[in-house]
Each structure stands twice: as C-alpha cells, then as structure tokens.
Design a protein around this motif. Structure first.
Motif, PDB file in Angstrom:
ATOM      1  N   TRP A 147       0.818  -1.215   0.000  1.00 48.47           N
ATOM      2  CA  TRP A 147       0.000   0.000   0.000  1.00 48.47           C
ATOM      3  C   TRP A 147       0.855   1.270   0.000  1.00 48.47           C
ATOM      4  O   TRP A 147       0.320   2.365   0.137  1.00 48.47           O
ATOM      5  N   THR A 148       2.137   1.145  -0.158  1.00 49.44           N
ATOM      6  CA  THR A 148       3.018   2.303   0.032  1.00 49.44           C
ATOM      7  C   THR A 148       3.305   3.064  -1.257  1.00 49.44           C
ATOM      8  O   THR A 148       3.853   4.155  -1.215  1.00 49.44           O
ATOM      9  N   GLY A 149       2.975   2.485  -2.413  1.00 49.71           N
ATOM     10  CA  GLY A 149       3.388   3.103  -3.670  1.00 49.71           C
ATOM     11  C   GLY A 149       2.695   4.416  -3.998  1.00 49.71           C
ATOM     12  O   GLY A 149       3.298   5.310  -4.589  1.00 49.71           O
ATOM     13  N   ARG A 150       1.424   4.545  -3.609  1.00 47.58           N
ATOM     14  CA  ARG A 150       0.659   5.740  -3.978  1.00 47.58           C
ATOM     15  C   ARG A 150      -0.185   6.200  -2.789  1.00 47.58           C
ATOM     16  O   ARG A 150      -0.617   5.387  -1.972  1.00 47.58           O
ATOM     17  N   ASN A 151      -0.432   7.492  -2.729  1.00 49.74           N
ATOM     18  CA  ASN A 151      -1.278   8.063  -1.690  1.00 49.74           C
ATOM     19  C   ASN A 151      -2.717   8.020  -2.193  1.00 49.74           C
ATOM     20  O   ASN A 151      -3.193   8.946  -2.844  1.00 49.74           O
ATOM     21  N   TRP A 152      -3.400   6.921  -1.889  1.00 52.52           N
ATOM     22  CA  TRP A 152      -4.716   6.700  -2.471  1.00 52.52           C
ATOM     23  C   TRP A 152      -5.750   7.709  -1.973  1.00 52.52           C
ATOM     24  O   TRP A 152      -6.630   8.134  -2.741  1.00 52.52           O
ATOM     25  N   GLU A 153      -5.691   8.084  -0.727  1.00 55.33           N
ATOM     26  CA  GLU A 153      -6.664   9.058  -0.219  1.00 55.33           C
ATOM     27  C   GLU A 153      -6.520  10.392  -0.939  1.00 55.33           C
ATOM     28  O   GLU A 153      -7.523  11.016  -1.314  1.00 55.33           O
ATOM     29  N   GLN A 154      -5.292  10.841  -1.138  1.00 52.80           N
ATOM     30  CA  GLN A 154      -5.095  12.118  -1.822  1.00 52.80           C
ATOM     31  C   GLN A 154      -5.516  12.018  -3.284  1.00 52.80           C
ATOM     32  O   GLN A 154      -6.098  12.954  -3.844  1.00 52.80           O
TER      33      GLN A 154
END
Length: 614
Positions: free
Chosen positions: A191-198
């Motif tokens: 889950w670290t590759g992209r800032n999904w919430e943003q």
C-alpha cells in the motif's frame, strides 16, 4: 513400448510427489498453516463423517466435500467534490464448506425447494485472520457438520420431489474433474506506492466545476486476495488474486424535474495499474460534461428504425445479451414454477442451449472466451485467471465460429450439450460458482472502417426516413445503473419497471444521439429504452466495424443477478472482473421506447457557488 510407458509413468509420479513436497514446504516456509489445517480436517471428514438415518440399513456419507477460504485485504476510499467521506482498510478471512450426498449422477445440489435454494453452498462464516491452525480446524469441523446435515436433508427433499415427476432429467448433477494442484507464494499487499486518499480527493474535485450536479461519489476499491480450495477429490489450490477499481456515480435534475444520471468506471488487475490522477480527472470530466448535456436534452420519443451502436456502447450491450446465452449448465430444479418464470423473465435461461451446429450469429462472426488472455492489442484485460473457483484450469473456448455455435461455457454442473467443465465455474466472495465469461472477444471476417460503417448507416437512414426532419439514432454509451444510481431505492424502482423485460431484450442506453442524415446534425436525447434486443436480434446485425473497444467491467454476483441478463450491472463490491472486446454494430431495425420517467420537484434555490476544481 509397455516398459517405456511404465518408466514414464513412474517418472511422472516421482515428479508429482516432488512438486507436492515442494508446495508443502513452501506453505510451511511462509508460516501459513491454512492448507495443513484444511488437509487434516478433510482427512478426518473423509474417514469418519457419516449419519445414520432411521429405518435405513446403510449410514449416509458425503461423496464430495469442498473447503474454500478467502483471505481479503481491502481498502475502500469514498470522496465527494474533493472531500473525503470515508477511508476503510479491512482484513478478513471467510470460509465456505460444501458437502454433497448421493452420487455424481444425482446429489443434494442444484435444487430449489419450498424453503428456498439449499444444498449447493455449505455454511459460510468468518475465521481468524492470523492463519492459526487450531482455530481454523475448529471452524471447519463445525461448518462441515452443518453442511453435511443440510445436504442430507436437501437430498431427501430432492428425491421426494423428483419421485413425483412423470419424467426426470437424465443429466448428471455434478461432473468429475482431474484434481489440480497449484500452490503460489503468498503475496504481501503493498500500500506504500501511492497516496490513495489524496488521489481520490484530487480526482473527485473535478466535479466542483459542475455546480448542477446534485450528488456524486468517487470510490477507490483496492483488493488483494488469497484464495484456498481443498476438495476430497485431491484438488489443492492456493492462489493470489487482486483487482482494483475506480467507480463514480453522479446525478442531476433536468429543468423539467426528471432525474438524469451518469457514471465513470475503470478497472485494473492490480492497484498499481490504475490510471493516474490526471487520466481519471479527464474521464470524470467527460462523464460530467455528458451529464450536463443530458440535463438539458429533450426527452426521447418512441422510435423504430436503424440504430448504430458505437464500439463504446456495443461491447457492454453484448455483455448484457450474451451473458446468459453462453451458459451451458442446466438451471436448478425448481420446486415452484414461480422461480422458473422469474429465471425466464430475468434472462437466466440460455436460449442457445440445444443449438449446437446452428447459426446463432452472422456467418462472419466468431466468438471466443479466453481466460488465459492478458491483453488485447496492448490494452489490458481484467477477466483472466489460471484455475477457476471449482479447481479446474481455465480453457480457451470457441463459442461461435463463422456464425455457427460450437461450444458453451461450462462449470462442473453439466448441461444438455456438454458434461465436463472447461474451467469457467466462477464466483465472487465464495458465492455459488456458475459458468461465467472471462475475456470474451467478438470478431468478424468482414468489417468496415468507422467512416464506411457510418455511411452505410446513414444510407439506410435516408432510405427509411422520407422527411428531412426525420432522424435515426446513434448509441454512444450504455448505462450501468448499479453505478449511476446512488441510492438503493432508485435502483429498486428501476428494477421494478425494467428487470422483468431484461430476458426478452430490454436495454438501457445512456448516451443517445439523434442524427439527421441529410444535414449530419446530431442532438443528444435522454430517457430512451431499447426494446426486444436479444440474441435473436444479433443474428441480423447489418454492419460490423473495425474499431474494437475493450470493455472492462464487473459481472454482478448478487443473488438473482449472476448468470442472468442483469449480471452486467455489477460493481467492484459485489462483482467479478470480466472483459468484452467488440466493434461498432449497426442494426437496420431496433425498437426504442421514449422517456417514461416521472418528474420530481425542483430545488427552491439555485445551487450554492463552488470554488474551482483544484
């Protein structure tokens, strides 16, 4: 020759044993005791599970037991107008146990009794997430007991009902399959590759530019899953599956008070493959712009005549029409004729079954379903897999060749035309496995360029329409009300008026244009509904384009939807990834019903101002 064959057989057996040992070592190495717990409890069930029935000489034992377990790591993020509504990260493990009593010829499955569907799915429940050996065996023990007792009860009911029939089916209930072994290394979610919430905030913020939108939702649904399957026949599966979705629904109200809706959806085989923020914003902007056009568009009128489905609409249209047609399994035996009527109304029965060798599509068309395909001319396909949910390896199936029906999609439930599974028994979230499309490709040996196909369509339109004010219709996108309607009440109301006609060919176009053949002028309309476009209508396709479109979507697995014409109305939460590849399609005569929607009261005040999209 006999000696050489014996040596080869011994070599194969030794190789198989070494592979099995390697798989066990792999499972032990990654500290996953799930399969070992399933193996040990399965061995105990096979050797000791039995039930003594009063007034019978022999105890009853299951001839087949199946353990399925689903380990889910899910993130769901929901935003509206650039604001975070919710962000949920869950980890769950669910099990399902199925037991069959009787024999492959006649067993306890595939029966709808007077107290609903029983016997095909065993008890389902949640189990511990830490892969603990002891607690899982305890859960499997209780679930196996319940599944077996339920199977015995259902088998008795089924035999009693069948004895009352004058003529019983000679089709088996369950087909045999070669045991499969597939143990994949455990995949750790990243889950670290992209800032999904943003990303979700940034994409949904594009809707700030459309103040007439009443409601909207943009949902990111990201799934990592490990699926386990163990059967008493010897199948052992541990495989990783993953998928990701961005789904958005939006609604507004036209000036006359009629609601209008639109949606956007994109799917990928893993979260990292989802499009970036800028691409999603462009897609949402197109959907919002089309929604605003629908809001100010005139209502559709009743129409019969030429219709051109552009590729963007033709692929989802085929997903709706063909989903039940390619299913070769026989439907459940029903205690009540009401269920038979319901299945027919929803399109849950295939009208291609029993037509092997007959022409079902134009003589130039070939239809192939290939779960092994990864892409189509560089565009990813999301419906692929190695082994289906019944432990059978997925096979490439030619369904139609040069217009003639050659095959059907089969699970382990036999049908009138085929007995054996071809690896298309699919299900989502431990549901009942049914023959289901994976990557379906519709192709033709005779195609026209987009320009030539449109010319052929307009020529037919001129011949059909005598007045300069007359028009024909172009469909540019089909609706998916499971995404475009944001409230369950609205969805239920739609099904009440639409669901009963889905099996006979009612379809829901979303973006429809009138085109005036002499001037070429186009005008968007709203509220159209197509009538009677079923598999028989597909035989009369008048023109096929050369502009293939890849339609990645979710097949609904909701109760009553799976395997019917409504299965194309799916979402990431209750769906199964699938792909349809199709070009533009031209029909010389299609019936379209004009808008019948009821107007609602308009807001008393105009919408409040919004700051520009970020």
């Amino acid at each position: 020759m006999r000696g050489g064959g014996r040596i080869a057989a011994v070599a194969f057996l030794l190789a198989a044993l070494s592979w099995a040992k390697a798989d066990v070592a792999l499972a032990q190495q990654d500290n996953d005791h799930t399969l070992q717990a399933m193996r040990d409890e399965m061995a105990r069930s096979k050797s000791r599970l039995e039930l003594k029935i009063p007034n019978t000489d022999q105890p009853v034992r299951p001839f087949y037991v199946e353990y399925r377990l689903l380990d889910l790591d899910v993130r769901e993020i929901v935003t509206e107008f650039g604001t975070l509504l919710s962000s949920i990260h869950t980890r769950n493990r669910f099990m399902n146990v199925a037991a069959r009593v009787g024999s492959y010829k006649l067993d306890s499955s595939n029966f709808v009794s007077d107290d609903a569907f029983r016997g095909f799915i065993g008890p389902t429940g949640s189990v511990g997430i830490d892969r603990d050996y002891d607690s899982l065996r305890q859960d499997l023990w209780i679930a196996t007991d319940q599944a077996f007792k339920e199977a015995v009860d259902t088998y008795s009911r089924k035999k009693g009902y069948l004895s009352s029939l004058a003529r019983q089916s000679d089709i088996d209930d369950f087909s045999k399959a070669e045991p499969a072994q597939l143990i994949e290394p455990l995949e750790t979610p990243d889950w670290t590759g992209r800032n999904w919430e943003q990303e979700a905030r940034d994409t949904s913020a594009v809707m700030r530019a459309f103040s007439q939108i009443h409601e909207s939702r943009v949902s990111y649904y990201l799934v990592y899953a490990t699926e386990y399957l163990l059967t008493s026949e010897g199948t052992e599966i541990r495989q990783n599956r993953r998928f990701a979705a961005i789904e958005a629904g939006m609604n507004a109200v036209a000036d006359d008070g009629v609601p209008v809706n639109h949606y956007y959806a994109t799917y990928a085989v893993r979260p990292a493959d989802l499009p970036n923020v800028e691409m999603v914003r462009k897609g949402l902007n197109v959907a919002c712009t089309e929604l605003m056009a629908l809001r100010s568009a005139p209502p559709a009128q009743d129409y019969t005549g030429p219709v051109l489905f552009e590729a963007r609409a033709a692929a989802p249209l085929l997903a709706q029409v063909l989903s039940p047609a390619v299913n070769g399994a026989r439907p459940p035996i029903s205690f009540s004729p009401v269920l038979e009527q319901m299945l027919t109304g929803l399109g849950g029965k295939s009208d291609w079954v029993g037509r092997l060798g007959a022409r079902v599509l134009p003589s130039t068309v070939t239809l192939v379903d290939d779960p092994g395909a990864k892409e189509f001319k560089g565009t990813p396909l999301v419906g692929g897999y190695s082994v289906d949910d019944e432990g059978v390896r997925g096979q490439k199936v030619t369904l139609v060749e040069n217009g003639t029906m050659k095959g059907e999609l089969m699970s382990r439930r036999p049908g009138p035309d085929f007995e054996q599974s071809n690896g298309h028994g699919r299900a989502a979230f431990l549901n009942d496995a049914k023959p289901t499309m994976s990557n379906l490709v519709f192709s033709s040996s005779e195609t026209l360029s987009p320009a030539d196909l449109k010319k052929k369509f307009l020529d037919a339109c001129r011949a059909e329409k005598k007045s300069e004010r007359e028009y024909c219709l172009v469909v540019r996108e089909m609706d998916n009300p499971a995404l475009s309607l944001l409230h369950q009440d609205d969805f239920s109301e739609l099904l009440g008026s639409f669901g009963g006609g889905a099996g006979t060919g009612d379809r829901l176009p979303l973006v429809v244009y009138r085109i005036y053949p002499d001037s070429g002028r186009e005008e968007v309309i709203r509220g159209a509904r197509i009538i009677g476009l079923n598999t028989r209508a597909l035989r009369n396709i008048a023109g096929i384009g050369r502009d293939n479109f890849v339609y990645n979507y979710m097949q609904s697995q909701a109760n009553g939807f799976a395997g019917t014409a409504l299965s194309a109305f799916g979402s990431a939460q209750v769906g199964l990834p699938a792909s349809v590849v199709a070009p533009s399609l031209f029909f010389e005569e299609v019936e379209v019903r004009g808008e019948r929607a009821e107007a609602k009261r308009l807001p008393l005040l105009p919408p409040p101002p919004m700051t520009a999209s970020k």
